[in-house]
Design a protein around this motif. Structure first.
Motif, mmCIF file in Angstrom:
data_model
loop_
_atom_site.group_PDB
_atom_site.id
_atom_site.type_symbol
_atom_site.label_atom_id
_atom_site.label_comp_id
_atom_site.label_asym_id
_atom_site.label_seq_id
_atom_site.Cartn_x
_atom_site.Cartn_y
_atom_site.Cartn_z
ATOM 1 N N GLY A 159 0.784 -1.225 0.000
ATOM 2 C CA GLY A 159 0.000 0.000 0.000
ATOM 3 C C GLY A 159 0.814 1.273 0.000
ATOM 4 N N ILE A 160 2.132 1.169 -0.209
ATOM 5 C CA ILE A 160 3.018 2.334 -0.197
ATOM 6 C C ILE A 160 3.718 2.434 -1.546
ATOM 7 C CG2 ILE A 160 5.076 3.367 0.862
ATOM 8 C CD1 ILE A 160 4.282 1.919 3.449
ATOM 9 N N GLU A 161 3.767 3.646 -2.093
ATOM 10 C CA GLU A 161 4.492 3.891 -3.332
ATOM 11 C C GLU A 161 5.662 4.825 -3.045
ATOM 12 O OE1 GLU A 161 2.280 5.284 -6.615
ATOM 13 O OE2 GLU A 161 1.063 3.476 -6.824
ATOM 14 N N GLY A 162 6.796 4.516 -3.671
ATOM 15 C CA GLY A 162 7.965 5.362 -3.475
ATOM 16 C C GLY A 162 9.195 4.740 -4.092
ATOM 17 N N THR A 163 10.339 5.376 -3.839
ATOM 18 C CA THR A 163 11.624 4.942 -4.368
ATOM 19 C C THR A 163 12.342 4.086 -3.328
ATOM 20 O OG1 THR A 163 11.793 6.981 -5.654
ATOM 21 C CG2 THR A 163 13.800 5.698 -5.371
ATOM 22 N N VAL A 164 12.853 2.948 -3.749
ATOM 23 C CA VAL A 164 13.557 2.045 -2.834
ATOM 24 C C VAL A 164 14.909 2.652 -2.488
ATOM 25 C CG1 VAL A 164 14.499 -0.266 -2.518
ATOM 26 C CG2 VAL A 164 12.394 0.052 -3.834
ATOM 27 N N GLU A 165 15.126 2.901 -1.202
ATOM 28 C CA GLU A 165 16.383 3.484 -0.737
ATOM 29 C C GLU A 165 17.384 2.416 -0.307
ATOM 30 O OE1 GLU A 165 17.378 6.937 -0.302
ATOM 31 O OE2 GLU A 165 15.790 7.089 -1.806
ATOM 32 N N GLU A 166 16.880 1.347 0.279
ATOM 33 C CA GLU A 166 17.785 0.311 0.793
ATOM 34 C C GLU A 166 17.017 -0.995 0.953
ATOM 35 O OE1 GLU A 166 20.412 -0.574 4.844
ATOM 36 O OE2 GLU A 166 20.045 1.501 4.219
ATOM 37 N N ILE A 167 17.688 -2.096 0.638
ATOM 38 C CA ILE A 167 17.115 -3.430 0.832
ATOM 39 C C ILE A 167 18.039 -4.211 1.762
ATOM 40 C CG2 ILE A 167 16.349 -5.559 -0.277
ATOM 41 C CD1 ILE A 167 15.973 -4.014 -2.838
ATOM 42 N N LEU A 175 11.216 5.395 0.151
ATOM 43 C CA LEU A 175 11.037 6.839 0.326
ATOM 44 C C LEU A 175 9.877 7.303 -0.534
ATOM 45 C CD1 LEU A 175 12.103 9.521 1.513
ATOM 46 C CD2 LEU A 175 13.539 9.740 -0.524
ATOM 47 N N SER A 176 8.809 7.775 0.115
ATOM 48 C CA SER A 176 7.645 8.288 -0.613
ATOM 49 C C SER A 176 7.995 9.592 -1.313
ATOM 50 C CB SER A 176 6.462 8.510 0.334
ATOM 51 O OG SER A 176 6.077 7.298 0.957
ATOM 52 N N TRP A 177 7.242 9.927 -2.357
ATOM 53 C CA TRP A 177 7.547 11.143 -3.113
ATOM 54 C C TRP A 177 7.286 12.397 -2.303
ATOM 55 C CZ3 TRP A 177 3.879 14.841 -4.565
ATOM 56 C CH2 TRP A 177 2.540 14.498 -4.320
ATOM 57 N N THR A 178 6.513 12.268 -1.206
ATOM 58 C CA THR A 178 6.293 13.412 -0.316
ATOM 59 C C THR A 178 7.333 13.509 0.790
ATOM 60 O OG1 THR A 178 4.706 12.023 0.882
ATOM 61 C CG2 THR A 178 3.821 13.563 -0.729
ATOM 62 N N GLY A 179 8.311 12.597 0.812
ATOM 63 C CA GLY A 179 9.434 12.716 1.738
ATOM 64 C C GLY A 179 9.429 11.766 2.912
ATOM 65 N N GLU A 180 8.361 10.974 3.108
ATOM 66 C CA GLU A 180 8.337 10.051 4.249
ATOM 67 C C GLU A 180 9.183 8.819 3.954
ATOM 68 O OE1 GLU A 180 4.476 12.317 4.078
ATOM 69 O OE2 GLU A 180 5.582 11.040 2.697
#
Length: 312
Positions: A159-167, A175-180
């Motif tokens: 249920g979360i969309e964003g850029t993967v920062e670390e696995i 990291l969500s596009w709004t900064g969370e």
């Protein structure tokens, strides 16, 4: 003559003074401070060696992947960034664990062997209640092994969309596009939508008022979409006009689709919509708006009569 209570009190005071004297001698004993200093130097040395080893290992990992670029084995940039971070984290965990064991054993004098044996027995008991932890680690292994997503991918998970920062082996940071920054246990990653693997598709619906017809609107849109690939690098090929998609109350809808680079489908939609709207505005094609037509009673009767005559 002193009473018995007074004698006992004097002995207690003398004993307390003697204990304080021993404590004072112990605290200000040169041997104590020398041993504390040596222990502090050992701890400092172990910490410095551990930090240096971690830094050197990270540089070696970076050089290893740079040399691999010239080798026969090819990895995508996404997978390379994921493996680099994972290897660096695993090496750091191992080195820090060894450093802590050395401090406990060689400096503080703990029996590490017995401590580890007790931890193994306790770990066996705790393991039955740590099913979620085991599930997270196994899920993390398969995420990396199957290349479900990599660092830098834009994904939708849990249920979360964003850029993967670390696995990591246990958690994934998105990291969500709004900064969370969202930290997800890998066991919760049951379904993944990866927007960064294949090219995206921008879908744009253009509302055209009924005052303009399709034969007038489509050439204008065709004229502008031909220029879009040269203006925007993320648009792959010429966008395609599908045709009339829908007939609404005050307008009809012309749909335009365009192939974009992975993750740029939303940027493509915004820019295509802006370019087409600007072109239509220049050509005098207004944006349709909802309309309400009101008739008086007499006009209503006349319209109904005309409709009946047409029906005959």
């Amino acid at each position: 003559m002193a009473t018995k209570n007074e004698v006992d009190l004097g002995e207690d005071i003398e004993k307390v003074n003697e204990d304080i004297g021993h404590l004072w001698d112990f605290l200000f004993s040169p041997d104590l401070w020398i041993s504390i200093g040596i222990a502090a130097l050992k701890i400092f040395f172990i910490v410095i060696v551990a930090l240096t080893f971690v830094r050197i290992s990270r540089n070696l990992v970076d050089r290893l992947f740079k040399r691999r670029e010239k080798g026969p084995i090819r990895l995508t940039e996404r997978r390379e960034n994921t493996l680099k971070k994972l290897i660096k984290n695993v090496v750091a965990y191992v080195v820090y664990f060894i450093a802590i064991m050395m401090i406990l054993d060689n400096v503080l004098g703990f029996q590490v062997g017995a401590l580890l044996a007790g931890a193994g027995v306790a770990g066996l008991a705790i393991g039955f209640g740590a099913q979620n932890l085991v599930r997270d680690i196994i899920s993390g292994f398969f995420i990396i092994f199957e290349d479900q997503f990599s660092v830098g991918d834009y994904v939708g998970v849990a249920g979360i969309e964003g850029t993967v920062e670390e696995i990591g082996l246990r958690t994934t940071k998105v990291l969500s596009w709004t900064g969370e920054m969202n930290i997800l246990p890998n066991g919760n990653v049951t379904q993944v939508i990866n927007y960064s693997v294949h090219n995206g598709l921008s879908i744009v619906d253009i509302n055209i008022p009924y005052e303009s017809n399709v034969a007038e609107a489509e050439p204008l849109i065709e004229e502008i979409v031909e220029t879009l690939p040269d203006k925007y690098d993320f648009i792959v090929g010429k966008p395609e006009i599908i045709g009339v998609q829908n007939l609404d109350v005050s307008h009809f809808v012309i749909r335009v689709i365009a192939e974009t680079l992975p993750g740029f489908q939303w940027a493509g939609e915004r820019n295509i919509r802006r370019e087409i709207q600007h072109k239509l505005y220049q050509e005098g094609v207004e944006i349709p708006s909802p309309r309400i037509v009101m008739y008086s009673g007499n006009e209503k009767d006349n319209i109904l009569d005309k409709n009946r005559e047409r029906g005959q």
